[in-house]
Design a protein around this motif. Structure first.
Motif, short mmCIF file in Angstrom:
data_model
loop_
_atom_site.label_atom_id
_atom_site.label_comp_id
_atom_site.label_asym_id
_atom_site.label_seq_id
_atom_site.Cartn_x
_atom_site.Cartn_y
_atom_site.Cartn_z
N ASN A 232 0.87 -1.18 0.00
CA ASN A 232 0.00 0.00 0.00
C ASN A 232 0.91 1.22 0.00
OD1 ASN A 232 -2.13 1.78 0.16
ND2 ASN A 232 -2.50 1.47 2.33
N CYS A 233 1.40 1.58 -1.19
CA CYS A 233 2.42 2.62 -1.33
C CYS A 233 1.77 3.99 -1.55
CB CYS A 233 3.34 2.29 -2.51
SG CYS A 233 4.13 0.66 -2.39
N HIS A 234 2.40 5.02 -1.00
CA HIS A 234 1.88 6.39 -1.06
C HIS A 234 2.83 7.33 -1.79
CE1 HIS A 234 -0.05 4.53 2.42
NE2 HIS A 234 -1.00 5.44 2.37
N ILE A 235 2.24 8.37 -2.34
CA ILE A 235 3.01 9.52 -2.83
C ILE A 235 2.45 10.76 -2.14
CG2 ILE A 235 3.57 10.98 -4.81
CD1 ILE A 235 3.43 8.51 -6.57
N TYR A 236 3.33 11.54 -1.52
CA TYR A 236 2.93 12.80 -0.91
C TYR A 236 3.45 13.95 -1.76
CZ TYR A 236 3.14 16.95 2.06
OH TYR A 236 3.02 18.24 2.52
N ILE A 237 2.53 14.81 -2.22
CA ILE A 237 2.90 16.00 -2.98
C ILE A 237 2.87 17.19 -2.04
CG2 ILE A 237 2.33 17.47 -4.94
CD1 ILE A 237 0.99 15.11 -6.28
N ASP A 238 4.02 17.78 -1.84
CA ASP A 238 4.19 18.87 -0.88
C ASP A 238 3.84 20.23 -1.52
OD1 ASP A 238 5.28 20.05 1.61
OD2 ASP A 238 6.87 20.79 0.29
N ALA A 239 3.71 21.24 -0.67
CA ALA A 239 3.43 22.60 -1.16
C ALA A 239 4.50 23.09 -2.11
CB ALA A 239 3.31 23.55 0.03
N ALA A 240 5.73 22.62 -1.93
CA ALA A 240 6.84 23.07 -2.77
C ALA A 240 7.13 22.09 -3.91
CB ALA A 240 8.09 23.25 -1.91
N SER A 266 -2.05 5.20 -3.02
CA SER A 266 -2.63 6.36 -2.34
C SER A 266 -1.83 7.62 -2.68
CB SER A 266 -2.64 6.16 -0.83
OG SER A 266 -3.51 5.11 -0.45
N LEU A 267 -2.56 8.72 -2.82
CA LEU A 267 -1.95 10.00 -3.13
C LEU A 267 -2.37 11.02 -2.07
CD1 LEU A 267 -0.41 11.89 -5.08
CD2 LEU A 267 -2.55 12.15 -6.36
N LEU A 268 -1.39 11.64 -1.42
CA LEU A 268 -1.64 12.67 -0.42
C LEU A 268 -1.15 14.00 -0.98
CD1 LEU A 268 -0.28 10.72 2.68
CD2 LEU A 268 -2.65 10.85 1.89
N ILE A 269 -1.99 15.04 -0.90
CA ILE A 269 -1.65 16.32 -1.52
C ILE A 269 -1.80 17.44 -0.50
CG2 ILE A 269 -2.12 17.90 -3.43
CD1 ILE A 269 -3.44 15.59 -4.92
N LEU A 320 -6.17 -0.28 -11.50
CA LEU A 320 -6.18 1.14 -11.90
C LEU A 320 -7.17 1.91 -11.03
CD1 LEU A 320 -5.91 0.79 -15.78
CD2 LEU A 320 -4.19 1.74 -14.22
N LYS A 321 -6.80 2.05 -9.77
CA LYS A 321 -7.62 2.74 -8.79
C LYS A 321 -6.68 3.39 -7.78
CE LYS A 321 -11.55 1.86 -5.67
NZ LYS A 321 -12.48 0.81 -5.18
N ILE A 322 -7.02 4.61 -7.32
CA ILE A 322 -6.16 5.29 -6.37
C ILE A 322 -6.99 6.08 -5.38
CG2 ILE A 322 -5.89 7.42 -7.75
CD1 ILE A 322 -2.88 7.34 -6.93
N SER A 323 -6.56 6.11 -4.13
CA SER A 323 -7.22 6.94 -3.12
C SER A 323 -6.45 8.25 -3.01
CB SER A 323 -7.25 6.22 -1.77
OG SER A 323 -5.96 6.02 -1.26
N VAL A 324 -7.19 9.35 -2.82
CA VAL A 324 -6.57 10.68 -2.77
C VAL A 324 -7.08 11.41 -1.53
CG1 VAL A 324 -6.18 12.85 -3.99
CG2 VAL A 324 -6.53 10.73 -5.30
N LYS A 325 -6.16 12.02 -0.80
CA LYS A 325 -6.54 12.76 0.41
C LYS A 325 -5.75 14.08 0.46
CE LYS A 325 -6.66 12.32 5.50
NZ LYS A 325 -8.09 12.66 5.63
#
Length: 421
Positions: A232-240, A266-269, A320-325
């Motif tokens: 269950n791997c995540h990517i976090y996109i930071d403000a910068a 999962s994608l965290l923004i 081909l499905k992703i959770s976004v928060k």
């Protein structure tokens, strides 16, 4: 009168593997490499038959209504078989860790103590769907002087039998014992349970598959387990974050091969970044064929998103499905990942080095990335040739497990009549 007892397939093949492990212990690197070269060659020679047997597994899977992602994991074609052979040939070129001197101590009394890498002995592999694991596990084990007992799933039964038959044909032409590679052909649950408790013959058991399988083996096995984890791997996109980096990284991590454990789920923004770029990125993800589930902010931003649950955030979709928060900062992202993640691979996208360092140092995972796709967590990409799995535990081995992970240590003590006083 002696009463004859009938051994089960697991017991019989366990005994054969154990005997073979002692013979492997004295084989040279040259002999092991010769065997690997012949296995690579034999796979290519046998590819038509292997593909024919693989077609039976695919037909059975289609008949049972297996999802496309599972069928993709099972599927073998000419390109994939040649890739297997290429990986084996790369393995031949890698340094054999067996016999490597780790430490040397000379005592005042003249004793010399050396610590060296040695084979583990007999490795058990229990795995799902992927027939390529059959080749990876067998060849990595042989290179490190280990025997291996393979127990795949019914979904790839014909493929696994064909692959091991090809390995055996190759080993017959080498100095290595054919019995060093064993396949449990009976795929019912009883053989799996028996393997869990094969302490007499197995030195370690490695599960490779979904979370349910891994949890079952960790919970039930009395044989020592080297745990590989679901992804269950995540990517976090930071403000910068730089959008020109963020979009291709997210698309690649999710779509390059969604059925594998290092694909992003999962994608965290960060909220400010989401306000400026979120809608554009979500449309790009949607246009790439990915279904989106997310929190209220995500669902209010794009019409195609569905509301995510806590269970969704903990799910390895392999599709081909992703959770976004949307999150406020890196600290909330780290907290979310450490709660829902599986300690596999996690990534941060940012141009702020302090944020990157905070993420990399505080996320609990085997592999952490800065401005790169999670898809690189792989034995081949890390230079190990193949891999026997990706360990998400912290003892003995962590991350992609190549040759060194399949060794143990042994102390060699050389004296000249010393006695302890």
């Amino acid at each position: 009168m002696t009463q004859l007892t009938t051994q089960s397939e697991v017991q019989r093949k366990g005994r054969l593997a154990k005997t073979a492990s002692y013979l492997l212990n004295i084989k040279t690197t040259a002999e092991k490499n010769d065997a690997l070269t012949k296995i690579a060659h034999q796979l290519v020679l046998d590819q038509d038959y292997i593909i024919e047997e693989n077609a039976k597994d695919l037909a059975n899977g289609q008949e049972k209504g297996m999802p496309a992602s599972t069928l993709d994991r099972i599927m073998l074609n000419k390109e994939r078989i040649e890739a297997m052979a290429d990986a084996i040939n790369l393995l031949v070129k890698l340094t054999d860790p067996v016999g490597e001197l780790i430490e040397r101590i000379e005592k005042e009394n003249g004793l010399i103590i050396e610590k060296k890498l040695v084979p583990i002995g007999v490795i058990g592999m229990i795995y799902e769907a992927r027939p390529n694991v059959t080749i990876d596990a067998a060849t990595l084990s042989l290179k490190t002087g280990n025997a291996v007992i393979l127990r795949g799933s019914s979904s790839a039964k014909f493929s696994n039998i064909a692959l091991v038959a090809s390995i055996h044909r190759a080993l017959e032409k080498t100095a290595l014992p054919v019995d060093a590679v064993q396949l449990i052909e009976d795929t019912n649950r009883e053989t799996a349970k028996e393997l869990f408790h094969l302490n007499e013959y197995l030195d370690v058991l490695i599960p490779r598959g979904g979370k349910a399988l891994i949890d079952l083996v960790v919970r039930e096995a009395s044989v020592p387990v080297l745990e590989t984890g679901a992804g269950n791997c995540h990517i976090y996109i930071d403000a910068a974050a730089d959008y020109t980096k963020a979009e291709p990284i997210v698309i690649n991590a999710k779509t390059h091969r969604p059925s594998v454990c290092n694909a992003a789920e999962s994608l965290l923004i960060q909220r400010d970044w989401f306000t400026e770029h979120g809608e554009k990125l979500l449309h790009a993800i949607h246009n790439a064929g990915v279904s989106v589930i997310g929190d209220a902010t995500v669902c209010q931003t794009v019409h195609f998103a569905e509301l995510a649950t806590d269970e969704d955030y903990a799910t390895e979709f392999l599709d081909l499905k992703i959770s976004v928060k949307v999150v406020e900062n890196v600290y909330e992202a780290v907290e979310h990942i450490n709660r829902y993640g599986t300690k596999h691979s996690e990534a941060v996208i940012t141009e702020d080095q302090l944020v990157a360092d905070c993420f990399l140092n505080n996320v609990d995972a085997a592999a952490v990335y800065h401005n790169a796709s999670t898809r690189f967590t792989d034995g081949f990409e890390f230079g190990y040739g193949a891999e026997i799995g990706i360990s998400t535990q912290k003892l003995h081995a962590r991350g992609p497990m190549g040759l060194p992970a399949l060794t143990s240590t042994k102390y060699y003590i050389y004296g000249n009549g010393q006695i302890r006083k």
